[in-house]
Design an enzyme around this catalytic site. Structure first.
Site, short mmCIF file in Angstrom:
data_model
loop_
_atom_site.label_atom_id
_atom_site.label_comp_id
_atom_site.label_asym_id
_atom_site.label_seq_id
_atom_site.Cartn_x
_atom_site.Cartn_y
_atom_site.Cartn_z
N SER A 59 34.49 34.69 39.35
CA SER A 59 34.22 35.87 38.52
C SER A 59 33.20 35.60 37.42
O SER A 59 32.65 36.55 36.86
CB SER A 59 35.52 36.37 37.88
OG SER A 59 35.99 35.48 36.90
N LYS A 107 36.90 34.75 30.90
CA LYS A 107 36.02 35.91 30.81
C LYS A 107 35.08 35.74 29.61
O LYS A 107 35.23 34.83 28.81
CB LYS A 107 36.82 37.21 30.66
CG LYS A 107 37.86 37.45 31.75
CD LYS A 107 37.26 37.58 33.13
CE LYS A 107 38.35 37.62 34.20
NZ LYS A 107 37.77 37.57 35.56
#
Length: 224
Positions: A59, A107
């Protein structure tokens, strides 16, 4: 005479055994004291200082674990900046607990409290104002990430550490959080040049989606 020699030998043997027992006891005490001193220090460092972990998943590509890498990235996790200093900056790559299932995820902080962010699908609202004590986080690869565009703003209390430095692979050793700067002698069109150019464009695109909150005013400076 034999009885005397036997007595002396017995005394020497007893003294030697006593000395050995003393040394063994001293080693045990020294080892115990070392454990009592270093174990809490080690726990404190790993809980509030820094540690080293391998990053899994795609990701955060191409910043972490790019397709051309043959192994997982090994990264220095800076815990001090988050747990003690409580420093949160737009653009920082952080490790946090997912509000969906409590898994540890990695993230990037895109917006902070008071900022207005233009969201991405599947988030139902086109824009969101980040509440106080929250942040908006996203993966660098928007098609392979579960982030705030699915679960919304996250409480800052879920953030555990900041990813500070890539330690492995050695070809990409360096600090994290800022766009790559191409070498002055990098050939235009080379893989390094294209990677740094694409990262700068992604950073500009992220910033263009955020309206940064105005800094708080100091009441003491208000006109009278």
């Amino acid at each position: 005479m034999r009885a005397v020699f036997r007595g002396v030998r017995s005394n020497l043997s007893s003294a030697r055994n006593s000395w050995r027992a003393f040394l063994e006891q001293r080693r045990a005490i020294k080892w115990t004291l070392s454990v009592l001193v270093w174990l809490p220090l080690g726990i404190f460092v790993t809980e509030y200082g820094a540690n080293i972990k391998a990053v899994a998943g795609r990701s955060m590509q191409p910043t972490l674990n790019p397709d051309d890498s043959t192994s997982r990235d090994i990264v220095l996790f800076d815990i001090f900046s988050i747990r003690l200093a409580q420093r949160y900056n737009r653009g920082d790559i952080v490790a946090l607990r997912s509000p969906s299932d409590s898994k540890l995820i990695v993230k990037r902080i895109v917006a902070l409290e008071g900022d207005t962010i233009k969201t991405l699908p599947p988030y139902p609202d086109a824009e969101v104002r980040v509440p106080q004590g929250h942040a908006w986080v996203e993966g660098d690869e928007p098609f392979r990430t579960e982030d705030s565009n699915r679960f919304g703003p996250v409480p800052l209390g879920l953030v555990e550490s900041r990813l500070a430095f890539v330690l492995w692979p050695w070809k990409r050793i360096g600090p994290l959080g800022q766009p790559l700067v191409p070498r002055h002698d990098a050939t235009v069109g080379s893989p390094d040049w294209r990677r740094s150019k694409a990262e700068r464009e992604r950073e500009e695109w992220r910033r263009a989606r955020v309206t940064v909150a105005a800094p708080p005013t100091d009441p003491s400076l208000a006109p009278t």
